[in-house]
Motif scaffolding. Structure first.
Motif, short mmCIF file in Angstrom:
data_model
loop_
_atom_site.label_atom_id
_atom_site.label_comp_id
_atom_site.label_asym_id
_atom_site.label_seq_id
_atom_site.Cartn_x
_atom_site.Cartn_y
_atom_site.Cartn_z
N LEU A 222 0.83 -1.20 0.00
CA LEU A 222 0.00 0.00 0.00
C LEU A 222 0.86 1.25 0.00
CD1 LEU A 222 -2.82 1.36 0.37
CD2 LEU A 222 -2.51 1.06 2.83
N SER A 223 1.89 1.28 0.83
CA SER A 223 2.74 2.47 0.93
C SER A 223 3.52 2.73 -0.35
CB SER A 223 3.70 2.33 2.12
OG SER A 223 4.39 1.10 2.06
N ASP A 224 3.90 1.66 -1.10
CA ASP A 224 4.63 1.84 -2.36
C ASP A 224 3.73 2.44 -3.43
OD1 ASP A 224 6.67 -1.19 -2.07
OD2 ASP A 224 6.91 0.82 -1.23
N VAL A 225 2.49 1.95 -3.50
CA VAL A 225 1.54 2.51 -4.47
C VAL A 225 1.25 3.97 -4.15
CG1 VAL A 225 -0.83 2.37 -5.36
CG2 VAL A 225 0.49 0.27 -4.99
N ALA A 226 1.06 4.26 -2.86
CA ALA A 226 0.80 5.63 -2.43
C ALA A 226 1.96 6.55 -2.79
CB ALA A 226 0.54 5.67 -0.93
N ARG A 227 3.18 6.09 -2.58
CA ARG A 227 4.36 6.89 -2.91
C ARG A 227 4.42 7.20 -4.40
NH1 ARG A 227 8.85 3.23 -2.57
NH2 ARG A 227 8.14 2.82 -4.69
N ASP A 228 4.18 6.17 -5.24
CA ASP A 228 4.21 6.38 -6.69
C ASP A 228 3.14 7.35 -7.14
OD1 ASP A 228 5.19 2.97 -7.70
OD2 ASP A 228 6.31 4.65 -6.83
N LEU A 229 1.95 7.24 -6.52
CA LEU A 229 0.86 8.14 -6.88
C LEU A 229 1.18 9.57 -6.45
CD1 LEU A 229 -2.01 8.22 -8.10
CD2 LEU A 229 -2.89 7.86 -5.80
N ALA A 230 1.69 9.73 -5.23
CA ALA A 230 2.02 11.07 -4.73
C ALA A 230 3.15 11.71 -5.53
CB ALA A 230 2.39 10.99 -3.25
N ASN A 231 4.10 10.89 -6.01
CA ASN A 231 5.24 11.40 -6.78
C ASN A 231 4.93 11.61 -8.25
OD1 ASN A 231 6.79 11.33 -4.49
ND2 ASN A 231 7.79 9.37 -4.96
N GLY A 232 3.76 11.12 -8.69
CA GLY A 232 3.41 11.24 -10.10
C GLY A 232 3.91 10.10 -10.97
N ASP A 233 4.53 9.08 -10.33
CA ASP A 233 5.00 7.92 -11.10
C ASP A 233 3.85 6.99 -11.48
OD1 ASP A 233 7.62 8.79 -10.92
OD2 ASP A 233 7.95 7.75 -9.01
N LEU A 234 2.72 7.12 -10.81
CA LEU A 234 1.52 6.36 -11.13
C LEU A 234 0.41 7.36 -11.41
CD1 LEU A 234 -0.08 3.67 -11.25
CD2 LEU A 234 -0.46 3.90 -8.79
N ASP A 235 -0.25 7.20 -12.56
CA ASP A 235 -1.30 8.12 -12.97
C ASP A 235 -2.58 7.82 -12.20
OD1 ASP A 235 -2.58 9.18 -16.24
OD2 ASP A 235 -3.05 9.83 -14.21
N ALA A 236 -3.14 8.83 -11.56
CA ALA A 236 -4.39 8.64 -10.82
C ALA A 236 -5.50 8.15 -11.72
CB ALA A 236 -4.79 9.95 -10.13
N ALA A 237 -5.51 8.61 -12.98
CA ALA A 237 -6.56 8.19 -13.90
C ALA A 237 -6.50 6.69 -14.14
CB ALA A 237 -6.43 8.95 -15.22
N GLN A 238 -5.28 6.16 -14.20
CA GLN A 238 -5.12 4.72 -14.39
C GLN A 238 -5.70 3.95 -13.22
OE1 GLN A 238 -1.00 3.53 -14.87
NE2 GLN A 238 -1.45 1.40 -14.30
N LEU A 239 -5.46 4.43 -12.02
CA LEU A 239 -5.96 3.76 -10.84
C LEU A 239 -7.47 3.87 -10.73
CD1 LEU A 239 -4.16 3.80 -7.44
CD2 LEU A 239 -6.64 3.92 -7.53
N LEU A 240 -8.00 5.06 -11.03
CA LEU A 240 -9.45 5.28 -10.94
C LEU A 240 -10.20 4.43 -11.95
CD1 LEU A 240 -9.35 9.13 -10.45
CD2 LEU A 240 -10.40 7.53 -8.85
N ALA A 241 -9.59 4.21 -13.11
CA ALA A 241 -10.26 3.44 -14.17
C ALA A 241 -10.02 1.95 -14.05
CB ALA A 241 -9.79 3.93 -15.54
N SER A 242 -9.15 1.55 -13.13
CA SER A 242 -8.74 0.15 -13.04
C SER A 242 -9.89 -0.75 -12.57
CB SER A 242 -7.56 0.03 -12.09
OG SER A 242 -7.31 -1.31 -11.76
N ASP A 243 -10.03 -1.88 -13.23
CA ASP A 243 -11.01 -2.87 -12.78
C ASP A 243 -10.64 -3.39 -11.40
OD1 ASP A 243 -12.53 -2.69 -15.04
OD2 ASP A 243 -11.59 -4.39 -16.04
N VAL A 244 -9.31 -3.50 -11.13
CA VAL A 244 -8.85 -4.02 -9.85
C VAL A 244 -9.28 -3.09 -8.73
CG1 VAL A 244 -6.81 -4.53 -8.47
CG2 VAL A 244 -6.88 -5.21 -10.87
N SER A 245 -9.09 -1.78 -8.93
CA SER A 245 -9.41 -0.83 -7.86
C SER A 245 -10.90 -0.72 -7.64
CB SER A 245 -8.82 0.53 -8.19
OG SER A 245 -9.46 1.12 -9.31
N ARG A 246 -11.68 -0.94 -8.67
CA ARG A 246 -13.13 -0.83 -8.53
C ARG A 246 -13.77 -2.14 -8.14
NH1 ARG A 246 -15.10 3.93 -10.23
NH2 ARG A 246 -13.71 5.27 -11.40
N GLY A 247 -13.00 -3.21 -8.13
CA GLY A 247 -13.55 -4.50 -7.71
C GLY A 247 -14.49 -5.10 -8.72
N ASP A 248 -14.38 -4.67 -10.01
CA ASP A 248 -15.26 -5.21 -11.03
C ASP A 248 -14.86 -6.64 -11.39
OD1 ASP A 248 -16.55 -2.82 -11.07
OD2 ASP A 248 -15.42 -2.02 -12.79
#
Length: 248
Positions: A222-248
């Motif tokens: 969890l902390s690694d994903v949060a770090r990447d998101l806060a640093n801009g290494d992970l796109d928030a749009a990718q996470l928001l649209a992810s089937d994994v994050s939405r539990g679809d």
């Protein structure tokens, strides 16, 4: 206690004891502790505060990322049952927070305005070392069930042993370094929640759930994903649209 609750309780103790793994994430671990406490102990909310290396106390996890609850647990680092608990190492109870204004003149009105009327704080300790406390909150005034208190203490004890056992270093190093690093990573998670909440136009609890589910689904900490998101290494749009994050 039903068979289903028995099974859930047994599974919880197994999960809390299973910390000797390479990808152990203490923040996810404490989040699980608070969530299971609410499920099993007939309370409405739960939270953990931990010691920092400066001799203070900071919130580390809560059963919900609702802003009101987060603020209640933050307030407890200054005054309230949780702070009294870590200072004394003993169980601290309030059957009616509205009647405890004299006892906690700042905290009691704050907690009742957030919808909580009863509280119980149990220490997270191993012998003489107190690393934090688990607080259980109820919306209704009245005594917290004795069985719930006993189980809450048992959960806190197992969690404490798990955290301390997870690092093959001295107890002092764990208290001053491991737990301090945990609190730093919590700050990063708060930043990542803010990014998701703003980009997705969602509340902070929904943002935390998306972040946690994405981390679990992608088998990352969890902390690694949060770090990447806060640093801009992970796109928030990718996470928001992810089937994994939405539990679809």
């Amino acid at each position: 206690m039903s068979n289903t609750r028995d099974q859930r309780l047994a599974a919880t103790f197994v999960s809390l004891a299973d910390t000797l793994v390479a990808d152990f994430d203490v923040l996810d671990f404490l989040g699980m502790l608070t969530e299971r406490a609410v499920e099993l102990l007939e309370v409405d909310a739960a939270g953990v505060i931990l010691a920092d290396q400066r001799g203070g106390w900071r919130p580390a996890a809560g059963s919900s990322e609702n802003s009101g609850l987060v603020e209640v647990f933050a307030a407890q680092t200054q005054q309230g049952p949780c702070l009294d608990c870590v200072r004394t190492g003993e169980l601290v109870l309030s059957m009616d927070l509205a009647a405890d204004v004299e006892r906690w003149p700042q905290f009691a009105p704050f907690a009742t305005s957030a919808g909580f009327r009863a509280a119980c704080a149990v220490p997270m300790r191993l012998r003489d070392d107190i690393i934090g406390a688990l607080t259980l909150l109820r919306a209704a005034a009245g005594p917290v069930d004795r069985d719930s208190i006993a189980l809450g203490q048992a959960l806190a004890d197992v969690a404490t042993i798990g955290i301390l056992q997870q690092r093959a270093v001295s107890r002092q190093e764990i208290l001053s370094e491991q737990l301090q690093a945990t609190l730093y990573r919590r700050t990063v998670i708060e930043q990542a929640k803010g990014v998701l909440a703003e980009r997705g136009d969602i509340d902070m609890h929904a943002a935390y759930t998306l972040l946690r589910d994405y981390a679990r689904g992608s088998r990352r900490r969890l902390s690694d994903v949060a770090r990447d998101l806060a640093n801009g290494d992970l796109d928030a749009a990718q996470l928001l649209a992810s089937d994994v994050s939405r539990g679809d």
